[in-house]
Motif scaffolding. Structure first.
Motif, PDB file in Angstrom:
ATOM      1  N   VAL A   1      51.273 -15.371  21.625  1.00  0.00           N
ATOM      2  CA  VAL A   1      50.943 -13.942  21.699  1.00  0.00           C
ATOM      3  C   VAL A   1      51.910 -13.096  20.869  1.00  0.00           C
ATOM      4  CG1 VAL A   1      51.013 -12.003  23.353  1.00  0.00           C
ATOM      5  CG2 VAL A   1      49.617 -14.023  23.832  1.00  0.00           C
ATOM      6  N   ARG A   2      53.135 -13.598  20.686  1.00  0.00           N
ATOM      7  CA  ARG A   2      54.195 -12.883  19.988  1.00  0.00           C
ATOM      8  C   ARG A   2      54.499 -11.562  20.677  1.00  0.00           C
ATOM      9  NH1 ARG A   2      56.608 -15.511  19.085  1.00  0.00           N
ATOM     10  NH2 ARG A   2      57.808 -14.653  17.378  1.00  0.00           N
ATOM     11  N   MET A   3      55.241 -11.626  21.735  1.00  0.00           N
ATOM     12  CA  MET A   3      55.614 -10.396  22.428  1.00  0.00           C
ATOM     13  C   MET A   3      57.034 -10.491  22.955  1.00  0.00           C
ATOM     14  SD  MET A   3      54.648  -7.353  23.276  1.00  0.00           S
ATOM     15  CE  MET A   3      52.861  -7.365  23.260  1.00  0.00           C
TER      16      MET A   3
ATOM     17  N   ARG B   1      64.431  -9.394  25.304  1.00  0.00           N
ATOM     18  CA  ARG B   1      63.749 -10.391  26.144  1.00  0.00           C
ATOM     19  C   ARG B   1      62.449 -10.820  25.466  1.00  0.00           C
ATOM     20  NH1 ARG B   1      65.923  -9.562  31.630  1.00  0.00           N
ATOM     21  NH2 ARG B   1      64.241 -10.830  32.441  1.00  0.00           N
ATOM     22  N   THR B   2      61.925 -11.958  25.886  1.00  0.00           N
ATOM     23  CA  THR B   2      60.703 -12.474  25.268  1.00  0.00           C
ATOM     24  C   THR B   2      59.709 -12.989  26.300  1.00  0.00           C
ATOM     25  OG1 THR B   2      59.803 -14.116  23.732  1.00  0.00           O
ATOM     26  CG2 THR B   2      61.785 -14.756  24.902  1.00  0.00           C
ATOM     27  N   PHE B   3      58.438 -12.958  25.945  1.00  0.00           N
ATOM     28  CA  PHE B   3      57.384 -13.570  26.766  1.00  0.00           C
ATOM     29  C   PHE B   3      57.128 -15.012  26.332  1.00  0.00           C
ATOM     30  CE2 PHE B   3      55.240 -10.220  29.310  1.00  0.00           C
ATOM     31  CZ  PHE B   3      55.885  -9.088  28.833  1.00  0.00           C
ATOM     32  N   SER B   4      57.836 -15.477  25.298  1.00  0.00           N
ATOM     33  CA  SER B   4      57.498 -16.775  24.692  1.00  0.00           C
ATOM     34  C   SER B   4      57.933 -17.980  25.504  1.00  0.00           C
ATOM     35  CB  SER B   4      58.145 -16.891  23.313  1.00  0.00           C
ATOM     36  OG  SER B   4      57.634 -15.921  22.448  1.00  0.00           O
ATOM     37  N   LYS B   5      58.990 -17.859  26.291  1.00  0.00           N
ATOM     38  CA  LYS B   5      59.569 -19.040  26.909  1.00  0.00           C
ATOM     39  C   LYS B   5      59.104 -19.154  28.364  1.00  0.00           C
ATOM     40  CE  LYS B   5      61.451 -19.609  22.910  1.00  0.00           C
ATOM     41  NZ  LYS B   5      62.626 -18.974  22.358  1.00  0.00           N
ATOM     42  N   ALA B   6      59.720 -18.411  29.290  1.00  0.00           N
ATOM     43  CA  ALA B   6      59.370 -18.565  30.705  1.00  0.00           C
ATOM     44  C   ALA B   6      57.904 -18.205  30.972  1.00  0.00           C
ATOM     45  CB  ALA B   6      60.284 -17.697  31.564  1.00  0.00           C
TER      46      ALA B   6
ATOM     47  N   ASN C   1      57.021  -7.968  17.954  1.00  0.00           N
ATOM     48  CA  ASN C   1      56.206  -9.172  17.769  1.00  0.00           C
ATOM     49  C   ASN C   1      57.108 -10.382  18.056  1.00  0.00           C
ATOM     50  OD1 ASN C   1      53.326  -9.018  16.510  1.00  0.00           O
ATOM     51  ND2 ASN C   1      54.489  -7.290  15.686  1.00  0.00           N
ATOM     52  N   GLY C   2      57.213 -10.687  19.316  1.00  0.00           N
ATOM     53  CA  GLY C   2      58.221 -11.648  19.736  1.00  0.00           C
ATOM     54  C   GLY C   2      59.568 -10.930  19.730  1.00  0.00           C
ATOM     55  N   SER C   3      60.553 -11.463  20.460  1.00  0.00           N
ATOM     56  CA  SER C   3      61.867 -10.818  20.347  1.00  0.00           C
ATOM     57  C   SER C   3      62.443 -11.086  18.962  1.00  0.00           C
ATOM     58  CB  SER C   3      62.820 -11.249  21.461  1.00  0.00           C
ATOM     59  OG  SER C   3      62.931 -12.641  21.523  1.00  0.00           O
ATOM     60  N   SER C   4      61.862 -12.032  18.222  1.00  0.00           N
ATOM     61  CA  SER C   4      62.277 -12.244  16.831  1.00  0.00           C
ATOM     62  C   SER C   4      62.207 -10.948  16.029  1.00  0.00           C
ATOM     63  CB  SER C   4      61.376 -13.268  16.145  1.00  0.00           C
ATOM     64  OG  SER C   4      61.551 -14.533  16.710  1.00  0.00           O
ATOM     65  N   GLU C   5      61.110 -10.205  16.195  1.00  0.00           N
ATOM     66  CA  GLU C   5      60.974  -8.968  15.426  1.00  0.00           C
ATOM     67  C   GLU C   5      62.044  -7.964  15.837  1.00  0.00           C
ATOM     68  OE1 GLU C   5      57.678  -5.710  13.935  1.00  0.00           O
ATOM     69  OE2 GLU C   5      57.626  -6.329  16.011  1.00  0.00           O
TER      70      GLU C   5
ATOM     71  N   VAL D   1      72.484  -8.446  23.448  1.00  0.00           N
ATOM     72  CA  VAL D   1      72.459  -9.633  24.305  1.00  0.00           C
ATOM     73  C   VAL D   1      71.032 -10.185  24.260  1.00  0.00           C
ATOM     74  CG1 VAL D   1      72.952 -10.575  26.587  1.00  0.00           C
ATOM     75  CG2 VAL D   1      74.202  -8.560  25.782  1.00  0.00           C
ATOM     76  N   ASP D   2      70.892 -11.338  23.634  1.00  0.00           N
ATOM     77  CA  ASP D   2      69.580 -11.988  23.475  1.00  0.00           C
ATOM     78  C   ASP D   2      69.337 -12.860  24.712  1.00  0.00           C
ATOM     79  OD1 ASP D   2      67.404 -13.568  22.770  1.00  0.00           O
ATOM     80  OD2 ASP D   2      68.225 -14.186  20.829  1.00  0.00           O
ATOM     81  N   GLU D   3      68.432 -12.398  25.569  1.00  0.00           N
ATOM     82  CA  GLU D   3      68.191 -13.087  26.849  1.00  0.00           C
ATOM     83  C   GLU D   3      66.877 -13.876  26.853  1.00  0.00           C
ATOM     84  OE1 GLU D   3      70.824 -10.386  29.925  1.00  0.00           O
ATOM     85  OE2 GLU D   3      68.655 -10.077  29.956  1.00  0.00           O
ATOM     86  N   ALA D   4      66.642 -14.618  25.788  1.00  0.00           N
ATOM     87  CA  ALA D   4      65.381 -15.366  25.673  1.00  0.00           C
ATOM     88  C   ALA D   4      65.175 -16.355  26.831  1.00  0.00           C
ATOM     89  CB  ALA D   4      65.332 -16.098  24.331  1.00  0.00           C
ATOM     90  N   TYR D   5      66.291 -16.831  27.432  1.00  0.00           N
ATOM     91  CA  TYR D   5      66.175 -17.873  28.470  1.00  0.00           C
ATOM     92  C   TYR D   5      66.680 -17.427  29.834  1.00  0.00           C
ATOM     93  CZ  TYR D   5      65.332 -20.549  24.317  1.00  0.00           C
ATOM     94  OH  TYR D   5      64.797 -20.979  23.140  1.00  0.00           O
ATOM     95  N   ILE D   6      66.882 -16.135  30.013  1.00  0.00           N
ATOM     96  CA  ILE D   6      67.555 -15.648  31.223  1.00  0.00           C
ATOM     97  C   ILE D   6      66.765 -15.959  32.498  1.00  0.00           C
ATOM     98  CG2 ILE D   6      66.606 -13.292  31.262  1.00  0.00           C
ATOM     99  CD1 ILE D   6      70.312 -14.082  31.767  1.00  0.00           C
TER     100      ILE D   6
ATOM    101  N   ASN E   1      72.905 -19.561  25.983  1.00  0.00           N
ATOM    102  CA  ASN E   1      72.918 -19.796  24.541  1.00  0.00           C
ATOM    103  C   ASN E   1      71.970 -20.922  24.115  1.00  0.00           C
ATOM    104  OD1 ASN E   1      73.939 -19.329  21.893  1.00  0.00           O
ATOM    105  ND2 ASN E   1      75.266 -21.125  22.081  1.00  0.00           N
ATOM    106  N   ASN E   2      71.191 -20.644  23.074  1.00  0.00           N
ATOM    107  CA  ASN E   2      70.381 -21.657  22.401  1.00  0.00           C
ATOM    108  C   ASN E   2      71.151 -22.083  21.168  1.00  0.00           C
ATOM    109  OD1 ASN E   2      68.374 -23.165  21.202  1.00  0.00           O
ATOM    110  ND2 ASN E   2      67.104 -21.432  20.642  1.00  0.00           N
ATOM    111  N   PRO E   3      71.399 -23.355  20.930  1.00  0.00           N
ATOM    112  CA  PRO E   3      70.884 -24.536  21.620  1.00  0.00           C
ATOM    113  C   PRO E   3      71.860 -25.199  22.602  1.00  0.00           C
ATOM    114  CG  PRO E   3      71.797 -25.209  19.528  1.00  0.00           C
ATOM    115  CD  PRO E   3      72.107 -23.740  19.683  1.00  0.00           C
TER     116      PRO E   3
HETATM  117  C1  LIG Z   1      62.797 -18.367  21.231  1.00  0.00           C
HETATM  118  C2  LIG Z   1      63.938 -17.444  20.987  1.00  0.00           C
HETATM  119  C3  LIG Z   1      63.773 -16.100  20.620  1.00  0.00           C
HETATM  120  C4  LIG Z   1      62.531 -15.386  20.335  1.00  0.00           C
HETATM  121  O1  LIG Z   1      61.351 -15.891  20.429  1.00  0.00           O
HETATM  122  P1  LIG Z   1      60.072 -15.004  20.158  1.00  0.00           P
HETATM  123  O2  LIG Z   1      58.985 -15.982  20.278  1.00  0.00           O
HETATM  124  O3  LIG Z   1      60.189 -14.392  18.811  1.00  0.00           O
HETATM  125  O4  LIG Z   1      60.056 -13.948  21.223  1.00  0.00           O
HETATM  126  C5  LIG Z   1      64.885 -15.310  20.476  1.00  0.00           C
HETATM  127  N1  LIG Z   1      66.103 -15.787  20.661  1.00  0.00           N
HETATM  128  C6  LIG Z   1      66.304 -17.054  20.983  1.00  0.00           C
HETATM  129  C7  LIG Z   1      67.682 -17.524  21.173  1.00  0.00           C
HETATM  130  C8  LIG Z   1      65.239 -17.922  21.152  1.00  0.00           C
HETATM  131  O5  LIG Z   1      65.484 -19.204  21.442  1.00  0.00           O
END
Ligand SMILES: *Cc1c(COP(=O)(O)O)cnc(C)c1O
Length: 353
Positions: A218-220, A207-212, A81-85, A181-186, A156-158
């Motif tokens: 949707v949380r995926m 990886r996440t569907f939330s950004k790009a 549920n998002g890469s957060s989960e 390796v958290d590739e949320a912005y790759i 890296n965020n931020p």
């Molecule tokens: C936004 C973000 C996520 C995850 O976002 P989800 O909406 O849960 O997929 C994960 N890692 C970083 C660094 C982010 O900025």
């Protein structure tokens, strides 16, 4: 007295209250709706969703599609549920009282919170003066602490900067614990570490569907890793934790991901344009970024933030988070939105010359 789980009372809450911003550039979201062609397909797909069934086939369909895109077996892919989960589950799986989890600082603020929630010890490794990560220092911290999990966010965020694939591989080669390796912005810059997975079975890519792909609602998210590691993480997850509406939506978006290339390119171009413009404003420092956001340092960031807020512009400020004092993070909106927040910052700076 209610007997809460240890650590819960001392845990900070992640503040997600929102104002109705006129220009919302505070959460690294995509400020565009779905491409019309994609939306049409998603909406028509909704009319034949099997609402009465647990979503087995829909889960398989998305996992198989992702596996094929990375030339990996299905067993190496799992969803969250998002890469957060996914991140939270990995911290849970490798956490527990005696275990240490190493991550850079500043980075995604949730790492520290998930470490606490997992009753693990979070070990932040400070970034260098320019926010780069000294990989030797990072490896040394992992080894000295006998960590169970090491995490990097790439880009890296931020801070927005990128580790090279060679740096990622250097870490993978020199640590024995699990390596996320958290590739949320790759999608906005850099090379995915996914191609290293076959050589390093302790490595995990999230990886996440939330950004790009603009699917924050949707949380995926998904995880790529060794089959054994994936199976362990599955054990820690509820059966059917992803709902069918999210599954079919992400399935179509992923099939049609080519439709997103123009907007990803647009956001990269906007990031470059805004970087150049912000650089011209002498009183602030803007950091190079390979993401869909820019980090800005200004000695009176709180005052600037107040001004932006008063104009209905929501950016992310970090209060007194370590190494992020007087920093604001601004995500790329549409060209028009970017012109608005830029103008606001330019006017503010001009008044202070
Ligand atoms: C936004 C973000 C996520 C995850 O976002 P989800 O909406 O849960 O997929 C994960 N890692 C970083 C660094 C982010 O900025």
């Amino acid at each position: 007295m209610l007997k809460y789980r240890a650590h819960l009372s001392e845990m900070p809450s992640y503040d997600v209250t929102e104002r109705d911003w006129q220009v919302k550039v505070n959460a690294n979201e995509c400020n565009l709706q779905m491409p019309p062609l994609v939306e049409e397909r998603v909406m028509s797909r909704m009319s034949y969703v099997a609402f009465n069934r647990y979503p087995n086939t829909e889960t398989d369909s998305l996992c198989e599609q992702i596996a094929a895109a990375f030339s990996l077996p299905r067993e190496n892919v799992s969803l969250g549920n998002g890469s957060s989960e996914i991140i939270e589950k990995l911290f849970y799986c490798f956490g527990g009282r005696a275990h240490k989890i190493v991550y850079p600082q500043p980075s995604f603020s949730m790492y520290a919170i998930y470490a606490k929630a997992a009753e693990a010890v979070g070990v932040p490794v400070p970034l260098e003066e320019d926010y780069s990560l000294d990989v030797e220092k990072f490896v040394a911290a992992v080894e000295e602490n006998k960590a169970s999990l090491a995490v990097v966010c790439n880009p890296n965020n931020p801070t927005g900067n990128l580790l090279s694939l060679a740096d990622i591989e250097y870490i993978a080669q020199n640590i024995t614990c699990a390596f996320l390796v958290d590739e949320a912005y790759i999608e906005f810059g850099g090379e995915s570490a996914a191609k290293l997975l076959s050589q390093y079975p302790n490595m995990i890519v999230a990886r996440t569907f939330s950004k790009a792909y603009g699917l924050a609602a949707v949380r995926m998210g998904y995880m790529l890793a060794d089959a054994g590691l994936t199976a362990m993480v599955q054990k820690a997850s509820m059966p059917y934790h992803i709902n069918v509406l999210s599954l079919v939506t992400a399935d179509i978006v992923y099939q049609m991901r080519q439709e997103y290339q123009p907007r990803i390119q647009m956001m990269i171009a906007e990031r470059k344009r805004m970087y150049e413009q912000l650089k011209k404003i002498g009183v602030l420092t803007v950091y190079p970024s390979q993401t869909n956001f820019l980090l800005v340092h200004y000695d009176g960031a709180a005052v600037l933030n107040d001004r932006l807020e008063a104009q209905g512009i929501g950016v992310r400020s970090f209060g007194n988070a370590p190494r992020l004092e007087n920093c604001l993070r601004i995500s790329m909106g549409t060209r028009e939105e970017n012109d608005l927040w830029l103008k606001s910052i330019q006017d503010f700076a001009e008044e202070r010359q």
